[in-house]
Design a protein around this motif. Structure first.
Motif, PDB file in Angstrom:
ATOM      1  N   SER A   1     -38.887 -38.343 -57.959  1.00 16.74           N
ATOM      2  CA  SER A   1     -38.656 -36.913 -58.160  1.00 16.74           C
ATOM      3  C   SER A   1     -39.715 -36.340 -59.094  1.00 16.74           C
ATOM      4  O   SER A   1     -40.405 -37.084 -59.806  1.00 16.74           O
ATOM      5  CB  SER A   1     -37.269 -36.690 -58.768  1.00 16.74           C
TER       6      SER A   1
ATOM      7  N   ASP B   1     -29.170 -26.335 -56.088  1.00 15.70           N
ATOM      8  CA  ASP B   1     -29.670 -25.693 -54.869  1.00 15.70           C
ATOM      9  C   ASP B   1     -31.114 -26.093 -54.563  1.00 15.70           C
ATOM     10  O   ASP B   1     -31.538 -26.060 -53.406  1.00 15.70           O
ATOM     11  CB  ASP B   1     -29.574 -24.171 -54.978  1.00 15.70           C
ATOM     12  N   ASP B   2     -31.856 -26.488 -55.612  1.00 21.00           N
ATOM     13  CA  ASP B   2     -33.243 -26.928 -55.431  1.00 21.00           C
ATOM     14  C   ASP B   2     -33.331 -28.413 -55.081  1.00 21.00           C
ATOM     15  O   ASP B   2     -34.415 -28.952 -54.915  1.00 21.00           O
ATOM     16  CB  ASP B   2     -34.047 -26.638 -56.707  1.00 21.00           C
ATOM     17  N   GLY B   3     -32.174 -29.094 -55.004  1.00 25.09           N
ATOM     18  CA  GLY B   3     -32.169 -30.493 -54.588  1.00 25.09           C
ATOM     19  C   GLY B   3     -32.147 -31.506 -55.713  1.00 25.09           C
ATOM     20  O   GLY B   3     -32.272 -32.709 -55.469  1.00 25.09           O
ATOM     21  N   ALA B   4     -31.990 -31.059 -56.961  1.00 30.31           N
ATOM     22  CA  ALA B   4     -31.984 -31.993 -58.085  1.00 30.31           C
ATOM     23  C   ALA B   4     -30.712 -32.840 -58.078  1.00 30.31           C
ATOM     24  O   ALA B   4     -29.607 -32.321 -57.919  1.00 30.31           O
ATOM     25  CB  ALA B   4     -32.087 -31.238 -59.408  1.00 30.31           C
TER      26      ALA B   4
ATOM     27  N   HIS C   1     -35.197 -23.373 -64.762  1.00 29.99           N
ATOM     28  CA  HIS C   1     -34.974 -22.529 -63.589  1.00 29.99           C
ATOM     29  C   HIS C   1     -36.243 -22.475 -62.746  1.00 29.99           C
ATOM     30  O   HIS C   1     -37.361 -22.449 -63.282  1.00 29.99           O
ATOM     31  CB  HIS C   1     -34.572 -21.119 -64.030  1.00 29.99           C
ATOM     32  N   ARG C   2     -36.064 -22.442 -61.435  1.00 33.36           N
ATOM     33  CA  ARG C   2     -37.229 -22.425 -60.533  1.00 33.36           C
ATOM     34  C   ARG C   2     -38.196 -21.291 -60.850  1.00 33.36           C
ATOM     35  O   ARG C   2     -39.412 -21.446 -60.746  1.00 33.36           O
ATOM     36  CB  ARG C   2     -36.766 -22.315 -59.074  1.00 33.36           C
ATOM     37  N   GLU C   3     -37.678 -20.136 -61.245  1.00 36.89           N
ATOM     38  CA  GLU C   3     -38.536 -18.984 -61.527  1.00 36.89           C
ATOM     39  C   GLU C   3     -39.269 -19.104 -62.862  1.00 36.89           C
ATOM     40  O   GLU C   3     -40.169 -18.312 -63.139  1.00 36.89           O
ATOM     41  CB  GLU C   3     -37.716 -17.698 -61.489  1.00 36.89           C
TER      42      GLU C   3
ATOM     43  N   THR D   1     -24.091 -30.029 -53.202  1.00 34.84           N
ATOM     44  CA  THR D   1     -24.337 -28.691 -52.679  1.00 34.84           C
ATOM     45  C   THR D   1     -23.017 -27.940 -52.556  1.00 34.84           C
ATOM     46  O   THR D   1     -21.993 -28.512 -52.189  1.00 34.84           O
ATOM     47  CB  THR D   1     -25.018 -28.794 -51.300  1.00 34.84           C
TER      48      THR D   1
ATOM     49  N   ASP E   1     -28.800 -23.404 -59.820  1.00 33.34           N
ATOM     50  CA  ASP E   1     -30.185 -23.298 -59.352  1.00 33.34           C
ATOM     51  C   ASP E   1     -30.795 -24.684 -59.161  1.00 33.34           C
ATOM     52  O   ASP E   1     -31.480 -24.932 -58.165  1.00 33.34           O
ATOM     53  CB  ASP E   1     -31.014 -22.493 -60.359  1.00 33.34           C
ATOM     54  N   ALA E   2     -30.541 -25.590 -60.100  1.00 37.43           N
ATOM     55  CA  ALA E   2     -31.096 -26.948 -59.998  1.00 37.43           C
ATOM     56  C   ALA E   2     -30.511 -27.689 -58.794  1.00 37.43           C
ATOM     57  O   ALA E   2     -31.231 -28.359 -58.051  1.00 37.43           O
ATOM     58  CB  ALA E   2     -30.823 -27.719 -61.282  1.00 37.43           C
TER      59      ALA E   2
ATOM     60  N   ARG F   1     -40.605 -22.151 -63.940  1.00 40.20           N
ATOM     61  CA  ARG F   1     -41.409 -23.371 -63.941  1.00 40.20           C
ATOM     62  C   ARG F   1     -42.910 -23.061 -63.960  1.00 40.20           C
ATOM     63  O   ARG F   1     -43.326 -21.958 -63.679  1.00 40.20           O
ATOM     64  CB  ARG F   1     -41.062 -24.228 -62.720  1.00 40.20           C
TER      65      ARG F   1
END
Length: 196
Positions: A138, A33-36, A102-104, A42, A30-31, A106
């Motif tokens: 960032s 895929d979010d660009g971290a 996780h993005r969900e 990727t 997830d991180a 945050r």
């Protein structure tokens, strides 16, 4: 003064880390895929991500690494680790690594709470200096600055982002010295030495 609530974070044994490797791997994906910029490109697949976590288990078992995980709704939503220096002249320090939310999950203060937890646990482990690096400009850099970490400098093209593009990294440190009242004194030793 408000304090950040401590997350319900579990310090993982080597066995527990291994059993949660799939969930931790999903968080890693997830991180990425979010660009971290956290060391992966990727296209990171589930097997590789879980294997990366399983490969950390021997360090946890040997006390060279401490990892915490927050689990909510039967999945890992956040994690942080401390990598302890093991050289005789460096046993006072550790590196903060893989602070992931996780993005969900945050927007609820999990990242800040885990950062504070890692700092407190470093002190309990007898460490007085923490180090880290993160991608320059960032959201993570903003978090560390707001949490009182000190910038050391920026190295251009230090690490590639998930797309493989070299990006600058900012290096930070934080001094964790306990004052006489047991509270963390965040003043750097160099600053302390210069005081009259």
């Amino acid at each position: 003064m408000t304090t950040t609530p401590e997350p319900r974070a579990e310090r993982l044994t080597a066995e527990r880390l291994t059993s949660l490797a799939g969930e931790l791997g999903d968080l890693l994906i997830d991180a990425v895929d979010d660009g971290a910029s956290i060391g992966f490109l990727t296209g990171l697949d589930s097997d590789s991500a879980a294997r990366w976590w399983r490969d950390r288990a021997p360090d946890v078992a040997a006390g060279r690494r401490a990892t915490w995980a927050v689990r909510e709704a039967d999945r890992v939503t956040a994690t942080v680790s401390l990598a302890f220096a093991d050289k005789p002249n460096a046993r006072h320090r550790a590196e903060l690594v893989k602070l992931l939310v996780h993005r969900e999950a945050r927007g609820r203060g999990l990242g800040r709470a885990l950062l504070a937890l890692a700092e407190r646990e470093a002190v309990r482990a007898g460490r007085t200096l923490l180090l880290l690096d993160t991608e320059t400009d960032s959201p993570a850099e903003t978090l560390y600055v707001s949490a009182g970490w000190t910038r050391v400098g920026v190295v251009p093209d230090h690490a590639a982002d998930p797309a493989g593009v070299p990006r600058a990294s900012t290096f930070f440190y934080k001094s964790l010295v306990q004052g006489p009242d047991g509270a963390l004194d965040q003043v750097g030793r160099a600053d302390r030495a210069r005081r009259p």
